[in-house]
Design a protein around this motif. Structure first.
Motif, PDB file in Angstrom:
ATOM      1  N   ASN A  38     -26.710  39.277  84.915  1.00  8.98           N
ATOM      2  CA  ASN A  38     -26.874  38.268  83.869  1.00  8.98           C
ATOM      3  C   ASN A  38     -28.336  37.931  83.595  1.00  8.98           C
ATOM      4  O   ASN A  38     -28.716  37.630  82.458  1.00  8.98           O
ATOM      5  N   THR A  39     -29.173  37.934  84.636  1.00  8.33           N
ATOM      6  CA  THR A  39     -30.572  37.569  84.458  1.00  8.33           C
ATOM      7  C   THR A  39     -31.331  38.576  83.606  1.00  8.33           C
ATOM      8  O   THR A  39     -32.376  38.248  83.035  1.00  8.33           O
ATOM      9  N   HIS A  40     -30.821  39.803  83.499  1.00 10.71           N
ATOM     10  CA  HIS A  40     -31.399  40.801  82.603  1.00 10.71           C
ATOM     11  C   HIS A  40     -30.725  40.786  81.233  1.00 10.71           C
ATOM     12  O   HIS A  40     -31.367  40.994  80.206  1.00 10.71           O
ATOM     13  N   VAL A  41     -29.427  40.540  81.212  1.00 17.44           N
ATOM     14  CA  VAL A  41     -28.637  40.651  79.974  1.00 17.44           C
ATOM     15  C   VAL A  41     -28.754  39.407  79.107  1.00 17.44           C
ATOM     16  O   VAL A  41     -28.934  39.488  77.893  1.00 17.44           O
ATOM     17  N   GLY A  42     -28.600  38.221  79.698  1.00 12.15           N
ATOM     18  CA  GLY A  42     -28.640  36.984  78.927  1.00 12.15           C
ATOM     19  C   GLY A  42     -30.038  36.702  78.406  1.00 12.15           C
ATOM     20  O   GLY A  42     -31.024  36.783  79.140  1.00 12.15           O
ATOM     21  N   ASP A  43     -30.164  36.382  77.136  1.00 12.85           N
ATOM     22  CA  ASP A  43     -31.458  36.193  76.482  1.00 12.85           C
ATOM     23  C   ASP A  43     -32.338  35.223  77.274  1.00 12.85           C
ATOM     24  O   ASP A  43     -31.996  34.058  77.461  1.00 12.85           O
ATOM     25  N   ALA A  44     -33.499  35.721  77.725  1.00 10.48           N
ATOM     26  CA  ALA A  44     -34.400  34.912  78.562  1.00 10.48           C
ATOM     27  C   ALA A  44     -34.881  33.659  77.856  1.00 10.48           C
ATOM     28  O   ALA A  44     -35.225  32.655  78.506  1.00 10.48           O
ATOM     29  N   ARG A  45     -34.932  33.666  76.525  1.00 18.40           N
ATOM     30  CA  ARG A  45     -35.422  32.515  75.765  1.00 18.40           C
ATOM     31  C   ARG A  45     -34.508  31.307  75.887  1.00 18.40           C
ATOM     32  O   ARG A  45     -34.926  30.186  75.574  1.00 18.40           O
ATOM     33  N   ALA A  46     -33.288  31.506  76.360  1.00 19.56           N
ATOM     34  CA  ALA A  46     -32.336  30.405  76.535  1.00 19.56           C
ATOM     35  C   ALA A  46     -32.312  29.901  77.972  1.00 19.56           C
ATOM     36  O   ALA A  46     -31.392  29.170  78.367  1.00 19.56           O
ATOM     37  N   THR A  47     -33.320  30.265  78.767  1.00 18.60           N
ATOM     38  CA  THR A  47     -33.411  29.864  80.171  1.00 18.60           C
ATOM     39  C   THR A  47     -34.838  29.430  80.484  1.00 18.60           C
ATOM     40  O   THR A  47     -35.729  29.499  79.630  1.00 18.60           O
ATOM     41  N   ASP A  48     -35.068  29.021  81.748  1.00 13.77           N
ATOM     42  CA  ASP A  48     -36.418  28.663  82.159  1.00 13.77           C
ATOM     43  C   ASP A  48     -37.310  29.877  82.381  1.00 13.77           C
ATOM     44  O   ASP A  48     -38.497  29.739  82.671  1.00 13.77           O
ATOM     45  N   MET A  49     -36.757  31.092  82.237  1.00 13.63           N
ATOM     46  CA  MET A  49     -37.590  32.290  82.316  1.00 13.63           C
ATOM     47  C   MET A  49     -38.660  32.279  81.230  1.00 13.63           C
ATOM     48  O   MET A  49     -39.782  32.742  81.433  1.00 13.63           O
ATOM     49  N   ALA A  50     -38.310  31.741  80.061  1.00 19.32           N
ATOM     50  CA  ALA A  50     -39.265  31.722  78.946  1.00 19.32           C
ATOM     51  C   ALA A  50     -40.485  30.887  79.295  1.00 19.32           C
ATOM     52  O   ALA A  50     -41.616  31.237  78.927  1.00 19.32           O
ATOM     53  N   VAL A  51     -40.286  29.779  80.019  1.00 17.99           N
ATOM     54  CA  VAL A  51     -41.409  28.930  80.412  1.00 17.99           C
ATOM     55  C   VAL A  51     -42.371  29.696  81.323  1.00 17.99           C
ATOM     56  O   VAL A  51     -43.593  29.504  81.262  1.00 17.99           O
ATOM     57  N   ALA A  52     -41.824  30.578  82.147  1.00 19.05           N
ATOM     58  CA  ALA A  52     -42.639  31.385  83.058  1.00 19.05           C
ATOM     59  C   ALA A  52     -43.246  32.606  82.374  1.00 19.05           C
ATOM     60  O   ALA A  52     -43.940  33.395  83.021  1.00 19.05           O
ATOM     61  N   GLY A  53     -42.957  32.796  81.086  1.00 12.48           N
ATOM     62  CA  GLY A  53     -43.506  33.942  80.368  1.00 12.48           C
ATOM     63  C   GLY A  53     -42.759  35.234  80.616  1.00 12.48           C
ATOM     64  O   GLY A  53     -43.297  36.319  80.372  1.00 12.48           O
ATOM     65  N   GLU A  54     -41.507  35.121  81.075  1.00 15.43           N
ATOM     66  CA  GLU A  54     -40.724  36.313  81.379  1.00 15.43           C
ATOM     67  C   GLU A  54     -39.812  36.684  80.208  1.00 15.43           C
ATOM     68  O   GLU A  54     -39.286  35.812  79.514  1.00 15.43           O
ATOM     69  N   VAL A  55     -39.619  37.985  80.036  1.00 17.54           N
ATOM     70  CA  VAL A  55     -38.682  38.510  79.049  1.00 17.54           C
ATOM     71  C   VAL A  55     -37.604  39.289  79.785  1.00 17.54           C
ATOM     72  O   VAL A  55     -37.708  39.541  80.982  1.00 17.54           O
ATOM     73  N   ASN A  56     -36.549  39.678  79.066  1.00 15.00           N
ATOM     74  CA  ASN A  56     -35.558  40.568  79.673  1.00 15.00           C
ATOM     75  C   ASN A  56     -34.953  41.467  78.601  1.00 15.00           C
ATOM     76  O   ASN A  56     -35.273  41.351  77.414  1.00 15.00           O
ATOM     77  N   ILE A  57     -34.092  42.370  79.036  1.00 15.06           N
ATOM     78  CA  ILE A  57     -33.590  43.376  78.098  1.00 15.06           C
ATOM     79  C   ILE A  57     -32.686  42.788  77.033  1.00 15.06           C
ATOM     80  O   ILE A  57     -32.596  43.321  75.925  1.00 15.06           O
ATOM     81  N   GLY A  58     -32.002  41.675  77.335  1.00 18.71           N
ATOM     82  CA  GLY A  58     -31.190  41.036  76.304  1.00 18.71           C
ATOM     83  C   GLY A  58     -32.053  40.515  75.170  1.00 18.71           C
ATOM     84  O   GLY A  58     -31.770  40.756  73.986  1.00 18.71           O
ATOM     85  N   GLN A  59     -33.110  39.789  75.505  1.00 19.27           N
ATOM     86  CA  GLN A  59     -34.046  39.301  74.496  1.00 19.27           C
ATOM     87  C   GLN A  59     -34.701  40.448  73.743  1.00 19.27           C
ATOM     88  O   GLN A  59     -34.779  40.441  72.506  1.00 19.27           O
ATOM     89  N   LEU A  60     -35.185  41.455  74.477  1.00 20.49           N
ATOM     90  CA  LEU A  60     -35.906  42.563  73.855  1.00 20.49           C
ATOM     91  C   LEU A  60     -35.002  43.357  72.914  1.00 20.49           C
ATOM     92  O   LEU A  60     -35.453  43.818  71.850  1.00 20.49           O
ATOM     93  N   ALA A  61     -33.735  43.519  73.274  1.00 19.81           N
ATOM     94  CA  ALA A  61     -32.810  44.242  72.397  1.00 19.81           C
ATOM     95  C   ALA A  61     -32.558  43.458  71.113  1.00 19.81           C
ATOM     96  O   ALA A  61     -32.516  44.035  70.020  1.00 19.81           O
ATOM     97  N   ARG A  62     -32.377  42.151  71.228  1.00 20.26           N
ATOM     98  CA  ARG A  62     -32.193  41.340  70.018  1.00 20.26           C
ATOM     99  C   ARG A  62     -33.412  41.444  69.103  1.00 20.26           C
ATOM    100  O   ARG A  62     -33.283  41.515  67.880  1.00 20.26           O
ATOM    101  N   GLU A  63     -34.597  41.451  69.709  1.00 21.24           N
ATOM    102  CA  GLU A  63     -35.820  41.549  68.912  1.00 21.24           C
ATOM    103  C   GLU A  63     -35.979  42.937  68.296  1.00 21.24           C
ATOM    104  O   GLU A  63     -36.455  43.080  67.171  1.00 21.24           O
ATOM    105  N   ARG A  64     -35.592  43.964  69.022  1.00 23.60           N
ATOM    106  CA  ARG A  64     -35.783  45.344  68.556  1.00 23.60           C
ATOM    107  C   ARG A  64     -34.770  45.724  67.477  1.00 23.60           C
ATOM    108  O   ARG A  64     -35.117  46.354  66.474  1.00 23.60           O
ATOM    109  N   TYR A  65     -33.491  45.397  67.684  1.00 20.66           N
ATOM    110  CA  TYR A  65     -32.436  45.873  66.787  1.00 20.66           C
ATOM    111  C   TYR A  65     -31.905  44.793  65.844  1.00 20.66           C
ATOM    112  O   TYR A  65     -31.194  45.115  64.883  1.00 20.66           O
TER     113      TYR A  65
END
Length: 427
Positions: A272-299
């Motif tokens: 889930n930490t890779h799939v679920g969009d990082a922007r909807a978690t505290d990962m975004a505050v730490a400057g982290e991205v994940n494949i769920g976010q990147l896929a939404r941005e790419r496609y």
């Protein structure tokens, strides 16, 4: 009863068999990428239902491949078995028993074996060009990928072996220990980067000219380049190694879609930490991205469907520390106020939620803790395993299990755990 009761009743549908997933298939529609998560790497229900949905996506919707949070060389052996490649194992389960990297149970388990046997049977009934593949997205297999490149070049392009040997010999002094290499880069920042770049450029050019025949070698070179960056970034003392890893997985997914051709579609299996969009978690505050976010941005968000998984209590397969023997551990009831605790009050024991587009209810807009269990787990410290999450932004759908149980590993012989522990722990 919680204040979300009416919303949960409206959002959740009980599930008993794969036929109950129709509403999710409707939501997927013509999306090019479907990412299926898991709240742990050791839970039977997550693997079983992820496989059930993937079977339907391949058989009914023509999806081209499954790409998992695993190493390219290991998964390539499975790909050979499921796509009936000459010389490959006739039983995908045998290919799974060859997994050596800790945690072996993450892919070498009976749930994955059952799915891969099904996939081989499905592929046996279609033309070679229509066979669905099984591939690894991850970044860890530096030395294994180097050896695969050398084997390929010796058999097919012997004149190019010196370039690959230069890269291999640069890494040789570190005894296949990424810690040794990562520490060395503190004193010589570039270290083996030049040799890796030269190798990657050569194989990238040849793959562009030759297509399918060079794709595996090219991908192994991309893994070597990604792993070199990953291990080097570990020594920076921040969390950028996470971003190196997920950007590598995102790029690998895109290469696979391009390789399979126009109209290809892919299923991703990862935590889930890779799939679920990082922007909807505290990962975004730490400057982290994940494949769920990147896929939404790419496609584009309309071409990507992200599905999360969760459970309230049960058991899980994990280790006490990095490299420790696996064991079956209890998963205690979720901490009060968390997403899992809320769902346990009012949702059916096994349920599917497909989130509506547009206006969102409080459950989908509020920030709630959402449990994430890694391959290293301490049940007595479970209260620290929660990611602040806006559910409706992190996922497009959610599969829920009130009670779950640990998966069933197949027999493997794990080697020493040389790989650095991932951040967060084992996801």
């Amino acid at each position: 009863m919680t204040r979300y009761r009416d919303e949960i009743v409206a959002l959740t549908t009980p599930i008993t068999d794969p036929g109950d997933l129709d509403i999710l298939l409707d939501r997927i529609g013509n999306a090019r990428v479907v990412m299926l998560g898991e709240a742990s790497h050791g839970t039977h229900e997550f693997y079983r239902w992820r496989a059930a949905l993937t079977r339907r996506l391949i058989a009914e919707r023509g999806f081209s491949f499954v790409a998992v949070e695993g190493d390219w060389p290991d998964c390539d052996r499975i790909d050979g078995a499921v796509r009936l490649r000459p010389g490959a194992s006739a039983d995908p389960r045998e290919a799974l028993t060859v997994f050596e990297r800790w945690p072996t149970w993450m892919w070498a388990n009976e749930e994955v074996a059952d799915f891969c046997r099904w996939l081989r049977g499905h592929n046996a009934g279609v033309g070679e060009s229509e066979r669905a593949g099984f591939h690894g997205l991850d970044v860890y297999s530096l030395w294994e990928s180097l050896r695969e490149i050398l084997l390929y070049l010796r058999e097919n392009e012997p004149q190019e072996v010196p370039e690959a040997l230069a890269a291999y010999r640069c890494f040789e002094p570190y005894d296949e220990d990424p810690y040794n290499y990562a520490r060395a880069t503190r004193f010589v920042p570039s270290r083996c980067e030049n040799e890796v770049v030269d190798l990657l450029v050569e194989l990238r050019q040849r793959a562009a000219a030759d297509g399918a025949g060079e794709f595996g070698a090219w991908q192994n070179a991309e893994v070597v380049a990604g792993a070199e960056r990953y291990y080097r970034s570990m020594m920076a003392g921040d969390r950028q190694s996470w971003n190196v890893r997920d950007r590598h997985m995102d790029a690998t997914l895109d290469r696979l879609l391009t390789h399979y051709g126009p109209g290809s579609r892919g299923v991703v299996w990862a935590h889930n930490t890779h799939v679920g969009d990082a922007r909807a978690t505290d990962m975004a505050v730490a400057g982290e991205v994940n494949i769920g976010q990147l896929a939404r941005e790419r496609y584009g968000p309309d071409q990507v469907v992200l599905v999360g998984f969760g459970t309230h209590r049960g058991t899980v397969v994990a280790g006490d520390e990095w490299g420790a023997p696996m064991r079956l551990m209890p998963v205690p009831p979720a901490r009060p106020g968390s997403l899992e605790a809320v769902l346990s009050e009012d949702a059916p024991p096994r349920a599917l939620s497909v989130f509506p587009l547009g206006q969102r209810s409080d459950l989908l807009r509020d920030e709630l803790g959402h449990r994430a269990v890694g391959v290293v787990y301490h049940p007595e410290r479970d209260r620290g395993n929660y990611v602040p999450t806006v559910l409706g932004d992190r996922y497009d759908a959610f599969l829920w299990f009130e009670q779950s149980r640990g998966l069933l590993p197949v027999g493997t012989r794990p080697r020493d755990a040389l790989e650095p522990e991932t951040y967060p722990t084992g996801v």
